[in-house]
Design an enzyme around this catalytic site. Structure first.
Site, short mmCIF file in Angstrom:
data_model
loop_
_atom_site.label_atom_id
_atom_site.label_comp_id
_atom_site.label_asym_id
_atom_site.label_seq_id
_atom_site.Cartn_x
_atom_site.Cartn_y
_atom_site.Cartn_z
N GLU A 130 0.80 -1.23 0.00
CA GLU A 130 0.00 0.00 0.00
C GLU A 130 0.83 1.28 0.00
O GLU A 130 0.29 2.34 -0.28
CB GLU A 130 -1.00 0.00 1.16
CG GLU A 130 -0.36 0.30 2.48
CD GLU A 130 -1.23 1.22 3.33
OE1 GLU A 130 -2.39 1.44 3.01
OE2 GLU A 130 -0.68 1.75 4.30
N HIS A 179 -4.22 3.25 2.77
CA HIS A 179 -3.91 4.07 1.58
C HIS A 179 -4.35 3.39 0.28
O HIS A 179 -3.84 3.73 -0.79
CB HIS A 179 -2.41 4.37 1.52
CG HIS A 179 -1.94 5.26 2.63
ND1 HIS A 179 -2.54 6.47 2.91
CD2 HIS A 179 -0.95 5.13 3.53
CE1 HIS A 179 -1.93 7.04 3.93
NE2 HIS A 179 -0.97 6.25 4.34
N HIS A 190 5.24 -0.07 9.97
CA HIS A 190 6.57 -0.09 9.35
C HIS A 190 7.69 -0.40 10.36
O HIS A 190 8.86 -0.26 10.03
CB HIS A 190 6.91 1.23 8.62
CG HIS A 190 5.99 1.54 7.50
ND1 HIS A 190 6.24 2.52 6.55
CD2 HIS A 190 4.81 1.00 7.13
CE1 HIS A 190 5.26 2.59 5.69
NE2 HIS A 190 4.37 1.67 6.01
FE FE2 Z 1 -0.95 1.94 6.29
#
Ligand code: FE2
Length: 250
Positions: free
Chosen positions: A39, A67, A175
Site C-alpha cells: 500500500e 492508503h 513499518h
Molecule cells: Fe498503512
C-alpha cells in the site's frame, strides 16, 4: 507449507530492491506462498504498474490498507485483479475485494485483508465481525489474514480472537517490526507487525531530518524518501496442512 509475509513496500526504490531479492529469499527459505503488503509502493497507494512489478518480484498476493485509494488509477484495476486485496471491512460499494482463495500445494488458501479502527484517519466497519463473516461464509483449507492496523492492542485482540481458527495473522502498517512472532496457544501463527521493505535509516521510510522538523513544529514540507541501504522485513510461517495450524513463526 511455508508462507512468507513481507512488510509494507515503501517507495519506488524498494520495489527495485524487492525485484532483486524477494524471489531468491523466498526460495532460500523454502517459501511456497508469498504475500506482500504494497500500500505504500508509491508513498500513499499503489499503481497497476507497481502491482505488476511486485507480482514479478515473486508475490502471490498483494495486500493494501488505509492508503488503498491513494492512487485512483488502481480503482478499476482492483475489481479485475483477484489477488490484490483492499480491506474486507470497507464499504461494499467501494472498488475491489477483501479476500481471495488460491490453490497452493494441493490446498485452498484464503487470504484476507482487514483494517483496524484505532488511530487511523478512515474508520471502516468492525474488523472482528468481518473476520467472523469470512470464516462462516468463505470455504478454504487454510486462512491467512493481514491486519493493517496502528494499535498493537487491536492487533493482539484480533489474533487471540482468531487463534485456532486460522493458520496465521500478521499485522502491517506501522513499518516497525515487533519482536513477538509466535504460535498462539490454539495454534495460529501471529506477529503484531512485520515491519517494512524500505530504507533502513529512515522514519517509516522518510528522511529523518524531515520527520524531525515535523515533530519540532516546523512548517510542513514535502516528504522525501530516505537514501542509503534498503531492508526487507518479513515473517515466515510454517503451516501443518493437515491441521491448518501453525508450527513455527520466525
Ligand atoms: Fe498503512
Amino acid at each position: 507449507m511455508k508462507i512468507l509475509a513481507v512488510g509494507d513496500v515503501v517507495g519506488r526504490r524498494s520495489i527495485e530492491y524487492l525485484s532483486k531479492t524477494l524471489r531468491r529469499t523466498a526460495a532460500s527459505l523454502g517459501a511456497d506462498f508469498v504475500v506482500v503488503n504494497g500500500e505504500n509502493a508509491s508513498g500513499v497507494g499503489l499503481t497497476p504498474d507497481q502491482a505488476w512489478r511486485i507480482y514479478d518480484a515473486g508475490a502471490d498476493v498483494v495486500t493494501l490498507g488505509n492508503h488503498t485509494f491513494g492512487n485512483r488509477q488502481i480503482c478499476d484495476y482492483l475489481d479485475d485483479q483477484p489477488n490484490i486485496l483492499r480491506p474486507l471491512n470497507y464499504p461494499a460499494r467501494q472498488p475491489g475485494h477483501g479476500y481471495t482463495v488460491v490453490d497452493c500445494c494441493g490446498k485452498t488458501v484464503c487470504v484476507c485483508d482487514l483494517q483496524g479502527r484505532v488511530d487511523l484517519n478512515y474508520i471502516p466497519s468492525d474488523p472482528l465481525a468481518a473476520a467472523d463473516w469470512l470464516l462462516k461464509n468463505v470455504k478454504a483449507d487454510l486462512y491467512l489474514v493481514d491486519f493493517h492496523a496502528e494499535a498493537t492492542s487491536e492487533k493482539l485482540a484480533m489474533g487471540y480472537m482468531l487463534d485456532g481458527r486460522i493458520s496465521a495473522l500478521w499485522g502491517t502498517h506501522t513499518h516497525v517490526p515487533t519482536a513477538d512472532a509466535m504460535v498462539l496457544p490454539n495454534g495460529t501463527g501471529y506477529v503484531t507487525d512485520l515491519g517494512m521493505t524500505g530504507p533502513k535509516h529512515s522514519v517509516l521510510g522518510i528522511q529523518p531530518k524531515l520527520s524531525i522538523a515535523k515533530f519540532r513544529g516546523d512548517l510542513p514540507s514535502r516528504y522525501q524518501w530516505a537514501d542509503g541501504p534498503t531492508k526487507m522485513e518479513a515473517v515466515l510461517f510454517t503451516i501443518d496442512t493437515e491441521t491448518g495450524l501453525c508450527r513455527k513463526a520466525e
